[in-house]
Design a protein around this motif. Sequence first.
Motif, short mmCIF file in Angstrom:
data_model
loop_
_atom_site.label_atom_id
_atom_site.label_comp_id
_atom_site.label_asym_id
_atom_site.label_seq_id
_atom_site.Cartn_x
_atom_site.Cartn_y
_atom_site.Cartn_z
N THR A 119 0.83 -1.21 0.00
CA THR A 119 0.00 0.00 0.00
C THR A 119 0.86 1.25 0.00
N LEU A 120 2.04 1.16 0.65
CA LEU A 120 2.96 2.31 0.62
C LEU A 120 3.44 2.58 -0.81
N ILE A 121 3.48 1.54 -1.64
CA ILE A 121 3.86 1.73 -3.05
C ILE A 121 2.63 2.15 -3.87
N PHE A 122 1.49 1.53 -3.55
CA PHE A 122 0.29 1.74 -4.37
C PHE A 122 -0.24 3.17 -4.30
N ILE A 123 -0.33 3.72 -3.08
CA ILE A 123 -0.98 5.04 -2.94
C ILE A 123 -0.28 6.13 -3.77
N PRO A 124 1.05 6.32 -3.63
CA PRO A 124 1.66 7.37 -4.46
C PRO A 124 1.54 7.09 -5.96
N SER A 125 1.59 5.80 -6.32
CA SER A 125 1.50 5.47 -7.75
C SER A 125 0.12 5.82 -8.30
N ILE A 126 -0.93 5.45 -7.59
CA ILE A 126 -2.27 5.73 -8.10
C ILE A 126 -2.55 7.24 -8.07
#
Lengths: 168, 496
Positions: A119-126
């Motif tokens: 989720t730490l990777i997903f949030i900034p990416s989205i």
Amino acid sequence: MKAKQKFGLEIGINTFFIMVVLMMSVVSKNYDFVQGTILGARTFPILVGIFLSLFALVNIAASVVRYRKNEIVSDEKEQLDSDSSPFVRSVQKYRVQYALGLLVCYYLLLLTFGFIISTLIFIPSILFILEYRKPVAVSLVTVIGVALLYIAFKVLLGVPLPQGFLFS
Amino acid sequence: MLGYLFDGFGFLFSSMAALALLAGVVLGIIIGVLPGLTATMGIALLIPLTYYVDPGIGLSLLIGLFAGGIYGGSVSAILLKTPGTPAAGATLLDGYPLAQSGHAGKAITIATISSAIGGLIGAIILSFLAPQIAKIAVKFGPPEYVLLGVYGLTMISYVSGGSLTRGLFAGCIGLLISTFGIDPITSVPRFTFGTLNLLTGFELLPILIGIFAMSQAIEGVRDVRTEVKAQVKLTKIGISLKEFVRILPHVVKSAFIGTFVGAIPGTGTDIAAFLSYGEAKRSSKHPEEFGKGSIEGVAAPEAGNNACVNGAMIPMFTLGIPGEAATAVILGGLMVLGLQPGPLLFTEKPEVIYTVFASTITSNLIMIVLGILGARFFAKVLSLPKSVIVAFIFIFSVLGAYSMRNSMFDVLVMAMAGLLGFAFSIIKYPIPPVLLGVILGPLVESNLGRTLLISDGNLTIFFKRPISIFFILIIVATIGQNLYKHYSKKQKNKTL
């Protein structure tokens, strides 16, 4: 989306479900009936399948008629920012496709690393795909968001979160 | 019955249920305020959380969210000219002009008071009428349940939008999804492909979250640039006694219209709101003010749509028939919590059902306080960045799907359902019929099997029982009315 693509999607979805019905009828051919009746594990699915196929065929026919009459309309084209880099423009143009690709990656990351790292990777990416790109705000939203979700789900409600095979 | 209702209030205020209800109303208003987010989506996302608490507490949360969500739509209708929910479509006709003329605070106060009074009247009718209907429904046997399920499926025609065959196609997809897993009559594992994940069929929750929340998040990605900003400023909150007296008769009348409309499966809060608006305009002493900022034009639809919320729960709780998308999702929530909606719920779990009734009444009282005191806060919600909200809907969808069985397979199912929902939104196919099919499929299939076993395959059993005959008549009438409606619509289009 262009009218032609919408038409293709509609035909594709209806055809796909007709194929599913055919596959289900093949898979269920060995299911037994209750002795002396037409009741069995395949009765209801086949009955539903027949109706589904009929409606799908009507939909396909209706869609062809509407397409020929130019009744399927294209969506308005979004203006791309001309001063951005080619990559940013490509993200803008194929925003949904990028987001879907990112979701597949998120699923694989969840399987591997579990909830927190993924989720730490997903949030900034989205958020990048969604054109929210203020570095400080994105960092705060990411860290606070993950922390709050962890506390709410895991600590307060005792809901298990995906662990990932590396940590399980 | 009153005793049970008092017990319901007792449970509500002696447990976490009151807090859950408060949280539900707050969340509901926030979701309702934000254009593009619906109460249905909010309920779908919150169901997984209810799985871990007492059903009474969980349902209070959902009931609060439903009521708050419908009311919240009025705030953006008044301030943005964009209804947060379809139910607030009628509110903007007079709410926005009223706000433009410098009375945004007054418009929101009227919307709040009317919503609360309308909802309160609807909740009281629900609490007293539903148990009486359940007393009749408890006499149902398998043939009646088959016909009840078929009647529920005829609701597809109402929630199908423009095309009946598209709706029926979507309903059949739902029915087909419901056939995965062990067959209820022969106990044969059906379409499981050797995987344990499918032995009990597809879980309802991931499908529900997928088609109502995930698909909306994907739509949010597509439409991220269509963010709207508030056009008018929120002014002083409050109305005069004279104005209150002027709107009160319309509020009461609209509450009855809304409850009645809601109790008819296949209708919805938007229909209730527009009918109430029309009736208020017809009976008003100042019909010329309608459309230009009439206070009655704000009060009537708000009372109607919030009363409709409670009316819609009458067939859902007593018969297990969802009339529209939001109640279908709550029905799904009941099933996820292990409660079988229908008449037996009143005898087997009276403590839960009466806690729900107590919650419906209390949620409207909470709404009036929150709506007025928190108006400025809820108006600020409109400035939240849409991108962040969309990002968190994705995460909530994943967590919600995962949490019930701790299964990544369910996350996959949710994602597939989300894609289907998104594809349907592109080609303008209705999505609620899929859920109706998934919910009603097992009811129809298992009871049809039982009926045919009891009657040795003789279908005349359906014509030998008075309640069955009643259902056959209303099914025939519903189908006939729909065919006539579609035929006359086509004729009308041809003449244009």
